[in-house]
Design an enzyme around this catalytic site. Structure first.
Site, PDB file in Angstrom:
ATOM      1  N   HIS A  83      -6.007   1.578  -4.781  1.00 54.95           N
ATOM      2  CA  HIS A  83      -6.222   0.568  -3.732  1.00 54.95           C
ATOM      3  C   HIS A  83      -7.509  -0.208  -3.999  1.00 54.95           C
ATOM      4  O   HIS A  83      -7.518  -1.449  -3.959  1.00 54.95           O
ATOM      5  CB  HIS A  83      -6.292   1.267  -2.372  1.00 54.95           C
ATOM      6  CG  HIS A  83      -6.540   0.356  -1.229  1.00 54.95           C
ATOM      7  ND1 HIS A  83      -5.542  -0.156  -0.435  1.00 54.95           N
ATOM      8  CD2 HIS A  83      -7.699  -0.169  -0.723  1.00 54.95           C
ATOM      9  CE1 HIS A  83      -6.053  -0.940   0.495  1.00 54.95           C
ATOM     10  NE2 HIS A  83      -7.372  -0.957   0.338  1.00 54.95           N
ATOM     11  N   GLU A  84      -8.588   0.519  -4.267  1.00 52.09           N
ATOM     12  CA  GLU A  84      -9.868  -0.167  -4.485  1.00 52.09           C
ATOM     13  C   GLU A  84      -9.861  -0.955  -5.794  1.00 52.09           C
ATOM     14  O   GLU A  84     -10.530  -1.993  -5.900  1.00 52.09           O
ATOM     15  CB  GLU A  84     -11.022   0.840  -4.461  1.00 52.09           C
ATOM     16  CG  GLU A  84     -11.174   1.598  -3.146  1.00 52.09           C
ATOM     17  CD  GLU A  84     -11.246   0.701  -1.915  1.00 52.09           C
ATOM     18  OE1 GLU A  84     -11.685  -0.461  -2.045  1.00 52.09           O
ATOM     19  OE2 GLU A  84     -10.854   1.164  -0.826  1.00 52.09           O
ATOM     20  N   HIS A 113      -8.719  -4.409  -5.100  1.00 53.11           N
ATOM     21  CA  HIS A 113      -9.815  -5.292  -4.681  1.00 53.11           C
ATOM     22  C   HIS A 113     -10.675  -5.698  -5.877  1.00 53.11           C
ATOM     23  O   HIS A 113     -11.004  -6.876  -6.068  1.00 53.11           O
ATOM     24  CB  HIS A 113     -10.700  -4.570  -3.667  1.00 53.11           C
ATOM     25  CG  HIS A 113     -10.102  -4.419  -2.312  1.00 53.11           C
ATOM     26  ND1 HIS A 113      -9.709  -5.486  -1.541  1.00 53.11           N
ATOM     27  CD2 HIS A 113      -9.843  -3.310  -1.560  1.00 53.11           C
ATOM     28  CE1 HIS A 113      -9.239  -5.065  -0.385  1.00 53.11           C
ATOM     29  NE2 HIS A 113      -9.296  -3.750  -0.372  1.00 53.11           N
TER      30      HIS A 113
END
Length: 489
Positions: free
Chosen positions: A254-255, A258
């Site tokens: 998920h990170e 980003h």
């Protein structure tokens, strides 16, 4: 120098200072000594005062009035700098500095309160944060809706009423899907002991498979996973539970979504207002499509199963098919960051309704925990057993990010649209994912979304990428097709 050249040179220094402030925040959550919390609050306040002064400097107004843009990028920079200038001037310097100081201190107090389950001891500092953000929202709104003004800081040109309408449209199909899946026999669960070092090593391997450039980034541990920075210094964190390797792996992915967005922005936009994600909704679209539509796909799970066996030995599930079902297991868990795709948006809807009521003064801080627990029981059928499983689980309210939560669901909606377009353009995607080959999907996302940074407004960014309008339909269609198949209902 022309007015435009002077403006952009000045703005470049402002962006560089903002990166320094972001690095202080990263350090606070990863490496800072606990005893330094109050000092760090003063440091953050001092730097925020400098940034506020630069962002409201009257010279900006003069340059903006005289600057002549020629290229699309120059027009976009003028639009974004003007927006920041108009918005920041509404907030007194005193208030901006105090928000930076109090939220920095509150972050450390939240981490301790979460560890000790001391909600009562944390409420006083949370009350200060709420009051400061209410004051800021009122200043920004200039007679309008204070919550909308805060939301606009994370997703420009979007209102709370529009979010409420979106959630109203999404909720019936999500609730109906949840009821059908929860009535089916449960999916298998991955159990066992998974050593921390092996989890971190596999997380780093998967991060690089998803395109994360460790020469311009790093992976650390934090209480709450996050991504920080832009341009050529983009850092992420994860957290490890030795009984649950999926938490670390999927938090990392998920990170990386980003971070990949930030690292893939055109280098010519570095340290400019275009050199960062255009909004939190668009940012979340990248993290969510990496984590869910790509990394939780059955095809990718079949490849990941082999890497898990290589790292940890035989697993508690029967094979790659059961592993895929375990990765996508639907359960009424407490923690938003660990929620399955069916439940995730219900977590966001809860937080949106509560924070909007809190900011508008319709919900008292002292009643927030009870309101949270009542809503959670109603939506998830489970009673909250302790504060760290309830309103203390997220860092967002302690650091004053009111208006941020709805962008997670907006990101899911954007990701649904992007995924449908991606599948149409890459019909052999599952074949690639089954080999752990993400290159085609990553290149598509980089070309369609990431490289442009802040060039276009948020919704236009997604519409340009998919070649059509944005709506919740593709996300809901995807969820129904995926989970009805996995649960054979």
């Amino acid at each position: 120098m022309s007015a435009l050249a002077e403006l952009l040179a000045f703005q470049r220094e402002t962006e560089a200072l903002a990166q320094v402030m972001g690095r202080l925040g990263w350090d606070q959550e990863t490496m800072m000594p606990r005893g330094a919390a109050d000092q760090r609050g003063d440091e953050m306040a001092a730097l925020e005062s400098v940034l506020h002064a630069r962002r409201t400097d009257p010279k900006l107004g003069d340059w903006l009035a005289k600057a002549q843009a020629e290229t699309e990028a120059e027009h976009a920079q003028l639009r974004l700098i003007s927006r920041s200038y108009d918005r920041t001037r509404k907030v007194p310097a005193r208030l901006a500095a105090e928000i930076a100081r109090v939220t920095s201190v509150a972050q450390g107090k939240w981490a301790e309160a979460r560890k000790t389950e001391d909600l009562a001891g944390f409420l006083p500092v949370l009350g200060k944060v709420v009051a400061l953000r209410q004051e800021e929202g009122a200043a920004l709104a200039d007679g309008g809706d204070a919550y909308d003004a805060l939301l606009d800081g994370y997703e420009p040109d979007l209102t709370g009423d529009e979010i409420a309408s979106l959630f109203k449209a999404m909720r019936p199909r999500i609730v109906a899907l949840r009821e059908r899946v929860m009535a089916a026999p449960p999916a298998p669960e991955l159990t066992g002991h998974f050593p921390k070092a092996a989890q971190l090593a596999l997380s780093a391997e998967i991060a690089q498979a998803f395109g994360y450039d460790l020469a311009r980034g790093r992976i650390d541990e934090a209480v709450h996973p996050f991504s920080s920075g832009s341009f050529n210094d983009v850092r992420i964190t994860t957290r490890v539970d030795e009984t649950d390797p999926l938490g670390a792996l999927y938090s990392t992915i998920h990170e990386v979504g980003h971070a990949g967005y930030e690292q893939n922005i055109d280098q010519s936009h570095g340290l400019t207002v275009l050199g960062q994600g255009v909004s939190m909704g668009v940012h979340e679209s990248q993290s969510r499509i990496y984590e869910n539509q790509l990394a939780r796909s059955s095809a990718f799970c079949h490849w990941l199963y082999g890497r898990m066996v290589d790292r940890f030995g035989p697993l508690s599930v029967a094979g790659p098919d059961d592993f895929a079902r375990a990765v996508n297991r639907v359960a009424s868990g407490y923690i938003r960051t660990e929620a399955d795709e069916v439940h995730y948006n219900l977590h966001i809807m809860l937080r949106f309704d509560l924070e909007r009521a809190l900011m508008r003064g319709d919900l008292a801080l002292g009643d927030l925990e009870a309101a949270w627990n009542d809503r959670f029981l109603s939506d998830f059928g489970v009673a909250v057993d302790r504060p760290s499983h309830g309103m203390l689980q997220d860092v967002h309210w302690p650091v004053g990010l009111f208006g941020y939560f709805p962008t997670y669901s907006l990101g899911n909606v954007y990701a649904g649209c992007l995924h449908a377009a991606l599948r149409a353009d890459l019909p052999a995607l599952d074949d690639d994912l089954s080999r752990g080959d993400l290159s085609g999907a990553l290149l598509w996302l980089k070309t369609r979304v990431q490289t442009h940074g802040g060039l276009r407004p948020p919704r236009q960014t997604i519409e340009h990428a998919i070649g059509g309008p944005v709506g919740e339909g593709p996300l809901l269609d995807y969820l129904e097709a995926k989970f009805l198949s996995l649960y054979k209902v």
